[in-house]
Scaffold this motif. Structure first.
Motif, PDB file in Angstrom:
ATOM      1  N   UNK A 198      44.468  54.337  78.542  1.00 48.87           N
ATOM      2  CA  UNK A 198      44.107  54.697  79.948  1.00 48.87           C
ATOM      3  C   UNK A 198      43.023  55.670  79.879  1.00 48.87           C
ATOM      4  N   UNK A 199      42.850  56.077  78.662  1.00 45.79           N
ATOM      5  CA  UNK A 199      41.795  57.389  78.660  1.00 45.79           C
ATOM      6  C   UNK A 199      40.232  56.782  78.354  1.00 45.79           C
ATOM      7  N   UNK A 200      40.448  55.393  78.370  1.00 44.48           N
ATOM      8  CA  UNK A 200      39.124  55.019  78.044  1.00 44.48           C
ATOM      9  C   UNK A 200      38.295  54.845  79.258  1.00 44.48           C
ATOM     10  N   UNK A 201      37.223  55.705  79.349  1.00 43.36           N
ATOM     11  CA  UNK A 201      36.493  55.852  80.628  1.00 43.36           C
ATOM     12  C   UNK A 201      35.393  54.697  80.846  1.00 43.36           C
ATOM     13  N   UNK A 202      34.772  54.358  79.507  1.00 42.72           N
ATOM     14  CA  UNK A 202      33.737  53.477  79.555  1.00 42.72           C
ATOM     15  C   UNK A 202      34.000  51.979  79.783  1.00 42.72           C
ATOM     16  N   UNK A 203      35.238  51.542  79.648  1.00 42.73           N
ATOM     17  CA  UNK A 203      35.707  50.370  80.084  1.00 42.73           C
ATOM     18  C   UNK A 203      36.131  49.683  78.693  1.00 42.73           C
ATOM     19  N   UNK A 204      37.314  48.924  78.815  1.00 39.69           N
ATOM     20  CA  UNK A 204      38.125  48.454  77.722  1.00 39.69           C
ATOM     21  C   UNK A 204      37.536  47.414  76.858  1.00 39.69           C
ATOM     22  N   UNK A 205      36.507  46.557  77.758  1.00 44.50           N
ATOM     23  CA  UNK A 205      35.642  45.624  77.303  1.00 44.50           C
ATOM     24  C   UNK A 205      34.438  46.088  76.329  1.00 44.50           C
ATOM     25  N   UNK A 206      34.028  47.435  76.619  1.00 48.55           N
ATOM     26  CA  UNK A 206      32.717  47.742  75.874  1.00 48.55           C
ATOM     27  C   UNK A 206      33.127  48.957  74.961  1.00 48.55           C
ATOM     28  N   UNK A 207      34.439  49.028  74.316  1.00 49.41           N
ATOM     29  CA  UNK A 207      34.787  50.307  73.685  1.00 49.41           C
ATOM     30  C   UNK A 207      35.456  49.385  72.570  1.00 49.41           C
ATOM     31  N   UNK A 208      35.247  49.925  71.245  1.00 54.91           N
ATOM     32  CA  UNK A 208      35.370  49.205  70.018  1.00 54.91           C
ATOM     33  C   UNK A 208      36.784  49.873  69.491  1.00 54.91           C
ATOM     34  N   UNK A 209      37.845  49.153  69.306  1.00 58.03           N
ATOM     35  CA  UNK A 209      39.167  49.759  68.726  1.00 58.03           C
ATOM     36  C   UNK A 209      39.138  49.541  67.227  1.00 58.03           C
ATOM     37  N   UNK A 210      38.641  48.513  66.683  1.00 55.81           N
ATOM     38  CA  UNK A 210      39.104  48.036  65.337  1.00 55.81           C
ATOM     39  C   UNK A 210      37.788  47.220  64.552  1.00 55.81           C
ATOM     40  N   UNK A 211      37.399  47.586  63.437  1.00 55.11           N
ATOM     41  CA  UNK A 211      36.096  46.878  63.127  1.00 55.11           C
ATOM     42  C   UNK A 211      36.401  46.572  61.415  1.00 55.11           C
ATOM     43  N   UNK A 212      35.665  45.712  61.057  1.00 59.19           N
ATOM     44  CA  UNK A 212      35.721  45.393  59.706  1.00 59.19           C
ATOM     45  C   UNK A 212      34.804  46.533  59.062  1.00 59.19           C
TER      46      UNK A 212
END
Length: 304
Positions: free
Chosen positions: A213-227
């Motif tokens: 809920x604190x993601x302002x830039x959008x959930x589709x354009x914010x990375x959560x987890x990476x290799x």
């Protein structure tokens, strides 16, 4: 009149070919090594299988068809080799594609657990379970085990001890959830390639983790987890630091995004969807994707 084929081996390069008895005793050049050879007087019954190439007829025009036939055989052989190489390359690409898909599925499963944890607690888990003095003990991967259906495994850990304590390390080696293992890894490996991105401006700053809920830039354009190729045991509290990575993908530093998937890096965004970022992606774009409220302009297809 049926002609009898015989097997001849070049004495220089040891290439073998089938020739007919009418060329017995003739001389020419080996089509492989180019050195002068002379065919022997073939003995009756020395029938052989074709297996190479010799060009005969430098001294007799009647033997020119042998050279043409041998060249044709060599061209066919080269074509077969080329097809084999193309086939091998295609097989390699298919394998890489399957590994990429499998890694993205792992990331999406882990993201689902992270989002379920955030739904219960209002924020994502901290990168590490810490002691009362602030010492990192165990990774967030242990903390979300119940959300992966691994309640029994979670209950075996001593949450007040470090990941490399005797009890916790024994569990680490005995029961690693398959979702934490990259498809490129050996089945007995305990290292993981899946990491959070931590640091100022990310979802996991030092002040504490944020939530969806604190993601302002959008959930589709914010990375959560990476290799990331930063080698660590799945229970070890180590993740990817945004400052150390510099937004690079697949560089030689070993402290950046990727390093485990050919050509780029697999990531998952806050909405739980997996993506593949090619290694040509600009570092500025990568950094913008890991900031949940940076306000950086990004094209709609940046993660397509």
């Amino acid at each position: 009149m049926n002609r009898m084929p015989y097997l001849f081996t070049c004495p220089h390069c040891h290439t073998r070919t089938e020739v007919e008895d009418e060329f017995s005793g003739q001389s020419g050049e080996c089509v492989v090594c180019g050195r002068e050879i002379t065919l022997p007087n073939f003995a009756p019954g020395a029938v052989a299988r074709p297996s190479g190439g010799v060009r005969i007829g430098k001294r007799r025009r009647s033997a020119a068809w042998v050279a043409a036939a041998v060249v044709m055989l060599l061209l066919v052989g080269a074509s077969i080799i080329a097809v084999a190489r193309v086939g091998g390359s295609t097989a390699q690409k298919l394998r890489q594609g399957r590994e990429r898909i499998a890694s993205i599925k792992n990331l999406e499963t882990i993201a689902q657990a992270l989002n379920a944890y955030a739904a219960d607690h209002g924020a994502y888990p901290p990168p590490a379970i810490k002691s009362r003095t602030g010492k990192p003990l165990l990774s967030w991967r242990v903390m979300i085990l119940p959300y992966l259906g691994e309640e029994e495994l979670y209950d075996q850990f001593n949450l007040n001890a470090a990941w490399d304590s005797d009890q916790n390390q024994m569990i680490t080696y005995q029961a690693m959830p398959s979702v934490y293992r990259h498809p490129n890894s050996q089945p007995w490996a305990t290292d993981t390639a899946y990491h959070l991105v931590t640091g100022a401006g990310t979802l996991f700053p030092k002040t504490g983790p944020l939530g969806p809920k604190q993601v302002v830039d959008g959930a589709t354009k914010t990375i959560l987890l990476v290799e990331s190729q930063g080698s660590s045991s799945w229970t070890e509290p180590i993740d990817l630091d945004i400052v150390a990575s510099g937004g690079r993908i697949n560089s030689v530093t070993g402290n950046d995004f990727g390093g485990v998937t050919e050509g780029g890096v697999c990531v998952v965004t806050v909405d739980g969807r997996g993506h593949f970022l090619p290694e040509s992606t600009a570092a500025m774009t990568v950094n913008a994707l890991v900031t949940p409220r940076g306000g950086e302009p990004l094209p709609d297809d940046v993660l397509d």
